[in-house]
Design a protein around this motif. Structure first.
Motif, PDB file in Angstrom:
ATOM      1  N   LEU A   6       0.848  -1.195   0.000  1.00 22.91           N
ATOM      2  CA  LEU A   6       0.000   0.000   0.000  1.00 22.91           C
ATOM      3  C   LEU A   6       0.881   1.241   0.000  1.00 22.91           C
ATOM      4  N   SER A   7       0.353   2.319  -0.533  1.00 25.72           N
ATOM      5  CA  SER A   7       1.069   3.596  -0.486  1.00 25.72           C
ATOM      6  C   SER A   7       0.650   4.371   0.750  1.00 25.72           C
ATOM      7  N   PRO A   8       1.627   4.948   1.463  1.00 24.55           N
ATOM      8  CA  PRO A   8       1.270   5.795   2.597  1.00 24.55           C
ATOM      9  C   PRO A   8       0.845   7.191   2.121  1.00 24.55           C
ATOM     10  N   ASP A   9       0.949   7.447   0.823  1.00 24.35           N
ATOM     11  CA  ASP A   9       0.669   8.773   0.279  1.00 24.35           C
ATOM     12  C   ASP A   9      -0.534   8.672  -0.660  1.00 24.35           C
ATOM     13  N   VAL A  10      -1.685   9.257  -0.239  1.00 23.62           N
ATOM     14  CA  VAL A  10      -2.908   9.116  -1.036  1.00 23.62           C
ATOM     15  C   VAL A  10      -2.761   9.744  -2.426  1.00 23.62           C
ATOM     16  N   ASN A  11      -1.842  10.695  -2.560  1.00 22.81           N
ATOM     17  CA  ASN A  11      -1.674  11.341  -3.862  1.00 22.81           C
ATOM     18  C   ASN A  11      -0.771  10.554  -4.812  1.00 22.81           C
ATOM     19  N   ARG A  12      -0.077   9.554  -4.256  1.00 22.14           N
ATOM     20  CA  ARG A  12       0.813   8.748  -5.100  1.00 22.14           C
ATOM     21  C   ARG A  12       0.550   7.266  -4.845  1.00 22.14           C
ATOM     22  N   PRO A  13      -0.545   6.748  -5.397  1.00 23.85           N
ATOM     23  CA  PRO A  13      -0.934   5.369  -5.079  1.00 23.85           C
ATOM     24  C   PRO A  13       0.108   4.329  -5.457  1.00 23.85           C
ATOM     25  N   GLY A  14       0.993   4.652  -6.392  1.00 22.58           N
ATOM     26  CA  GLY A  14       2.007   3.680  -6.797  1.00 22.58           C
ATOM     27  C   GLY A  14       3.242   3.687  -5.920  1.00 22.58           C
ATOM     28  N   PHE A  15       3.322   4.675  -5.034  1.00 19.25           N
ATOM     29  CA  PHE A  15       4.507   4.794  -4.181  1.00 19.25           C
ATOM     30  C   PHE A  15       4.522   3.712  -3.099  1.00 19.25           C
ATOM     31  N   ARG A  16       5.715   3.217  -2.779  1.00 20.53           N
ATOM     32  CA  ARG A  16       5.859   2.278  -1.653  1.00 20.53           C
ATOM     33  C   ARG A  16       6.990   2.781  -0.754  1.00 20.53           C
ATOM     34  N   ALA A  17       6.747   2.779   0.545  1.00 19.84           N
ATOM     35  CA  ALA A  17       7.769   3.226   1.487  1.00 19.84           C
ATOM     36  C   ALA A  17       8.819   2.150   1.706  1.00 19.84           C
ATOM     37  N   VAL A  18       8.525   0.942   1.272  1.00 19.45           N
ATOM     38  CA  VAL A  18       9.478  -0.157   1.442  1.00 19.45           C
ATOM     39  C   VAL A  18       9.222  -1.176   0.335  1.00 19.45           C
ATOM     40  N   THR A  19      10.298  -1.828  -0.114  1.00 21.25           N
ATOM     41  CA  THR A  19      10.123  -2.850  -1.148  1.00 21.25           C
ATOM     42  C   THR A  19      10.177  -4.238  -0.523  1.00 21.25           C
ATOM     43  N   PHE A  20       9.710  -5.202  -1.300  1.00 21.57           N
ATOM     44  CA  PHE A  20       9.770  -6.599  -0.871  1.00 21.57           C
ATOM     45  C   PHE A  20      11.213  -6.981  -0.529  1.00 21.57           C
ATOM     46  N   ASP A  21      12.154  -6.571  -1.385  1.00 24.79           N
ATOM     47  CA  ASP A  21      13.559  -6.946  -1.163  1.00 24.79           C
ATOM     48  C   ASP A  21      14.135  -6.310   0.101  1.00 24.79           C
ATOM     49  N   GLN A  22      13.747  -5.052   0.367  1.00 19.94           N
ATOM     50  CA  GLN A  22      14.216  -4.405   1.606  1.00 19.94           C
ATOM     51  C   GLN A  22      13.675  -5.140   2.830  1.00 19.94           C
ATOM     52  N   LEU A  23      12.411  -5.514   2.757  1.00 19.92           N
ATOM     53  CA  LEU A  23      11.829  -6.255   3.882  1.00 19.92           C
ATOM     54  C   LEU A  23      12.513  -7.605   4.044  1.00 19.92           C
ATOM     55  N   ALA A  24      12.715  -8.297   2.930  1.00 23.90           N
ATOM     56  CA  ALA A  24      13.354  -9.619   3.007  1.00 23.90           C
ATOM     57  C   ALA A  24      14.757  -9.504   3.596  1.00 23.90           C
ATOM     58  N   ASP A  25      15.510  -8.488   3.181  1.00 23.11           N
ATOM     59  CA  ASP A  25      16.852  -8.270   3.748  1.00 23.11           C
ATOM     60  C   ASP A  25      16.772  -8.081   5.265  1.00 23.11           C
ATOM     61  N   ALA A  26      15.826  -7.243   5.674  1.00 18.32           N
ATOM     62  CA  ALA A  26      15.676  -6.941   7.107  1.00 18.32           C
ATOM     63  C   ALA A  26      15.307  -8.212   7.881  1.00 18.32           C
ATOM     64  N   TYR A  27      14.390  -8.974   7.347  1.00 19.35           N
ATOM     65  CA  TYR A  27      13.951 -10.186   8.045  1.00 19.35           C
ATOM     66  C   TYR A  27      15.030 -11.267   8.061  1.00 19.35           C
ATOM     67  N   ARG A  28      15.826 -11.348   6.993  1.00 16.84           N
ATOM     68  CA  ARG A  28      16.906 -12.355   6.991  1.00 16.84           C
ATOM     69  C   ARG A  28      17.849 -12.135   8.174  1.00 16.84           C
ATOM     70  N   GLU A  29      18.273 -10.891   8.359  1.00 15.54           N
ATOM     71  CA  GLU A  29      19.239 -10.607   9.417  1.00 15.54           C
ATOM     72  C   GLU A  29      18.621 -10.852  10.803  1.00 15.54           C
ATOM     73  N   ALA A  30      17.360 -10.473  10.955  1.00 12.49           N
ATOM     74  CA  ALA A  30      16.683 -10.708  12.235  1.00 12.49           C
ATOM     75  C   ALA A  30      16.554 -12.206  12.501  1.00 12.49           C
ATOM     76  N   ALA A  31      16.161 -12.955  11.490  1.00  9.60           N
ATOM     77  CA  ALA A  31      15.968 -14.402  11.662  1.00  9.60           C
ATOM     78  C   ALA A  31      17.289 -15.088  12.011  1.00  9.60           C
ATOM     79  N   ARG A  32      18.369 -14.650  11.382  1.00 14.16           N
ATOM     80  CA  ARG A  32      19.685 -15.241  11.711  1.00 14.16           C
ATOM     81  C   ARG A  32      19.984 -15.073  13.200  1.00 14.16           C
ATOM     82  N   GLY A  33      19.736 -13.871  13.704  1.00 10.65           N
ATOM     83  CA  GLY A  33      20.006 -13.619  15.116  1.00 10.65           C
ATOM     84  C   GLY A  33      19.131 -14.466  16.023  1.00 10.65           C
TER      85      GLY A  33
END
Ligand code: ZN
Ligand code: ZN
Length: 366
Positions: free
Chosen positions: A168-195
């Protein structure tokens, strides 16, 4: 990843045996218990972060000192940091939940991803926070198992939703915008899961899912880490119904949520947070009907009051969840925001002698 061996086969066997016999009890809120302590900024910082930055770490080329810019960061409210600066407190909270009858306790890592820790300029701590938090939880489980032999306890490594949505976009004027990508989330979760795995978590739980795409990134990351280490842990997923129409923030009903994730081999599927037990009942009922995995539920202690607090008493919450259990809806039950060891003790007593839900035999879908 189904083919990888369990990292802790004896614990998984004990977990499956316990799930087959009874309704397992998950702990209650960590934040609520921390809030009671009335901690100040200095408590959060401890010695290591006394000046607002990590005395043990500086980014390449940066030297901490007067005016270095790091000292402005307020750590009050950074509950996950307490795993490093007040481990005694976090262990005591785990202990109180175990004494209340919890079979499963959740690590203090709800915000321990690079994305959430960026708000505190502590993204470099992801691995350490997850590892240490899992160690604290597992150490208390070990102590409880010594005190009550024959009752296995499990440390559940928590992967929170982050504050960003991938679909979802956090900006109603830019519906295509994303504050985070799938890859950024996956990177973040990989490091957390390792720990979490390094620290000895028995289970991983992707929790408080309001955006299914975030959860998919977490499950994708978890699979990667399992492949890295050549072993796996059981994985729980728990979603959050955020609005009156009975949908998650990304617009799914409980049923759609299950069907979006059922391709993954899950230990359990469930719902938590946002609503109280009464409001969650119809959605848990749907999951209990459609899911061929164990069902979990850990609601808030009712809907928030005018002050943002939670009023539902241990007895009333236990009465409601006891009815869920008598109706055959539950395999795992606990509490979310506003719940305390008293709530968990009452809930544990209410479900103690009730049989666990039996998953429906569903036609195999190719
Ligand atoms: Zn600095
Ligand atoms: Zn909650």
């Amino acid at each position: 990843m189904n083919t990888l061996p369990w990292k802790h086969p004896e614990r998984v066997a004990a977990l499956h045996a316990a799930l087959a016999r009874r309704i397992l009890v998950l702990d209650g809120a960590m934040g609520t218990m921390i809030q009671r302590e009335g901690l100040e900024e200095a408590d959060y910082r401890g010695e290591r972060f006394a000046q607002g930055f990590d005395a043990l770490f500086a980014a390449d080329g940066h030297v901490h000192g007067v005016g270095c810019g790091c000292e402005a960061v307020d750590q009050r409210g950074n509950n996950d940091l307490l795993s490093l600066t007040r481990p005694d407190l976090i262990r005591a909270i785990h202990r109180h939940y175990l004494e209340a009858g919890a079979d499963l306790i959740e690590t203090n890592t709800f915000n321990s991803t690079a994305i959430s820790l960026a708000d505190y300029r502590l993204s470099h701590l992801v691995r350490e926070l997850n590892r240490e938090s899992a160690r604290l939880a597992r150490a208390e489980c070990d102590a409880a198992e010594v005190a009550t032999p024959g009752k296995p306890r499990f440390a559940v490594g928590i992967l929170g939703p982050t504050s960003r949505t991938a679909s979802l976009s956090p900006d109603v004027n830019r519906p295509g915008f994303r504050a985070v990508t799938f890859d950024q989330l996956a990177d973040a979760y990989r490091e957390a899961a390792r720990g979490l795995i390094e620290g000895g978590a028995d289970i991983l739980m992707v929790e408080t899912v309001f955006d299914t795409l975030n959860a998919k990134a977490a499950l994708f990351a978890i699979d990667d880490v399992f492949a890295e280490i050549g072993g796996r842990l059981p994985v729980m997923v728990s979603g959050t119904i955020t609005d009156a129409s009975g949908r998650t923030l990304s617009g799914q009903t409980a049923e759609a949520f299950w069907y979006s994730l059922r391709h993954a081999p899950l230990l359990s599927i469930g719902l938590n947070c946002a609503l109280g037990a009464r409001e969650l009942r119809q959605h848990v009922t749907v999951l209990a009907q459609v899911a061929d995995a164990p069902v979990s539920c850990h609601p808030n202690a009712g809907l928030p009051n005018a002050f943002g607090g939670y009023d539902e008493t241990p007895d009333s919450m236990a009465e409601t969840l006891g009815e869920f259990a008598r109706s055959g809806l539950l395999n795992i039950v606990g509490g979310c925001c506003g719940t305390t060891p008293d709530h968990i003790a009452a809930i544990a007593a209410a479900v103690r002698n009730l049989p666990p839900r039996i998953a429906p035999a569903l036609a195999e879908v190719a």
